[in-house]
Write an enzyme that holds these catalytic residues in place. Structure first.
Site, PDB file in Angstrom:
ATOM      1  N   HIS A   1      38.526  52.763  74.129  1.00  0.00           N
ATOM      2  CA  HIS A   1      38.706  52.308  75.496  1.00  0.00           C
ATOM      3  C   HIS A   1      38.368  53.419  76.479  1.00  0.00           C
ATOM      4  O   HIS A   1      37.841  53.163  77.559  1.00  0.00           O
ATOM      5  CB  HIS A   1      40.135  51.806  75.720  1.00  0.00           C
ATOM      6  CG  HIS A   1      40.278  50.954  76.945  1.00  0.00           C
ATOM      7  ND1 HIS A   1      40.925  51.382  78.082  1.00  0.00           N
ATOM      8  CD2 HIS A   1      39.843  49.694  77.222  1.00  0.00           C
ATOM      9  CE1 HIS A   1      40.897  50.428  78.986  1.00  0.00           C
ATOM     10  NE2 HIS A   1      40.243  49.395  78.499  1.00  0.00           N
ATOM     11  N   CYS A   2      38.663  54.639  76.087  1.00  0.00           N
ATOM     12  CA  CYS A   2      38.432  55.788  76.962  1.00  0.00           C
ATOM     13  C   CYS A   2      36.953  56.054  77.246  1.00  0.00           C
ATOM     14  O   CYS A   2      36.627  56.696  78.246  1.00  0.00           O
ATOM     15  CB  CYS A   2      39.043  57.050  76.347  1.00  0.00           C
ATOM     16  SG  CYS A   2      40.805  56.983  76.048  1.00  0.00           S
TER      17      CYS A   2
END
Length: 341
Positions: free
Chosen positions: A334-335
């Site tokens: 997600h980062c």
């Protein structure tokens, strides 16, 4: 004027923005394996048909530093038909440095460029602080800002008026030292188009983002969140995860609904090559158009966590992929992704 708001991640995306891992000074000998994990993530997001090869998922938009970087990235991703853009960037964490997409009921788009100070001035890399604005100009979408230092990974929305965040991050002296929670809310609510902010206290051990919510709690449906619970008292995050789980059960969303709280296992103790505890999280997954890509870390809980998350997304294919080397840099899938609406 119609209200612009941040929609839930499970709504359709036009594309996914990523930055090809390029900086040997940051990754060192880990760079080849980071690129391998990155390419596997891209493949899962693009979702090529195994028979025709046609991509069923999201268009990949990949930042590269120069022509050499483009050629290297192409060698990993050519069959996925990515679009490459040559721009200076500090590192791969586009969730935090790329603009945040907003829409209104008419389907018009806006971008929110979050002021970025290197995660509280810890990692100030050339090309990161103004990347959001440069990408907004490249995309040709109107953009605005908000008078707060924060990152995209610090906010999690349901698209129906609710935002989750942490006090550890947004009220941290290294970001917004002179603002109260009420003052932060007064600035953040109109920027995201939300009416209620739910505050979690703090995050994972050794999380250099100071408690980003996208490693702690994620919306998976209206009034439904997923978080982690430790399976062993030796888990370094045992207490904080239990506290988060219990707090979530007391919260209501912007529509007054109690949250349904679904726990999945924690990875437990995952350490770096130097033996330091890393902020490993299964809820740092990316919800793509046809797939959900869950980071795994080569530990016992991997399969159980992926199976549990798959049950939350019955209309998508859930894929667990190794992110152990990317995690050495401080985050996971997600980062390093940012959806384009």
């Amino acid at each position: 004027m119609s209200l612009f708001f941040r929609p839930a991640e499970w709504l359709p995306h036009r594309a996914c923005w990523l930055a090809f891992p390029s900086h040997e000074d940051l990754w060192g000998e880990l760079l080849p394996q980071v690129r391998f994990e990155f390419a596997a993530l891209c493949r899962a997001i693009a979702d090529p048909d195994p028979v025709t090869g046609q991509c069923r998922g999201e268009q990949l938009k990949i930042l590269v530093l120069d022509e050499t970087g483009k050629a290297t990235a192409h060698s990993y991703l050519s069959d996925l038909n990515p679009q490459f853009y040559q721009l200076t960037f500090g590192d791969i964490w586009l969730r935090d440095t790329a603009p945040v997409g907003l829409i209104n009921e008419a389907g018009e788009r806006r971008l929110l460029c979050l002021p970025f100070n290197g995660w509280g001035k810890k990692y100030q890399l050339a090309g990161d602080s103004d990347l959001a604005i440069r990408l907004a100009l490249l995309m040709g979408i109107p953009y605005g800002s908000v008078p707060l230092f924060l990152e995209g990974g610090a906010i999690e929305v349901d698209g129906e008026g609710t935002c989750l965040t942490t006090r550890q991050c947004l009220l941290n002296p290294n970001r917004n030292p002179y603002l109260s929670s009420a003052e932060v809310e007064a600035r953040l609510k109109p920027a995201l188009g939300v009416s209620k902010i739910l505050w979690i206290e703090s995050g994972l051990v050794n999380d250099h983002t100071d408690g980003h919510i996208d490693t702690l709690v994620r919306f998976v449906a209206p009034a439904t969140v997923v978080c982690m619970l430790a399976e062993s008292p030796e888990d370094p995050n045992c207490d904080v995860l239990r506290t988060i789980y219990e707090q979530l059960q007391t919260l209501t969303d912007a529509k007054g609904r109690s949250l349904e709280v679904i726990p999945v296992p924690s990875p437990g103790r995952v350490t770096s090559q130097k033996g330091e505890i890393l902020p490993a999280s299964y809820v740092n997954f990316y919800i793509a158009n046809t797939t959900v890509v869950v980071p795994t870390y080569g530990v016992e809980a991997d399969a159980k966590a992926v199976e549990a998350i798959a049950k939350l997304f019955p209309s998508r294919r859930t894929i667990g992929l190794p992110a152990r080397t990317i995690l050495e840099g401080g985050g996971a899938f997600h980062c390093i992704t940012q959806q384009e609406l």
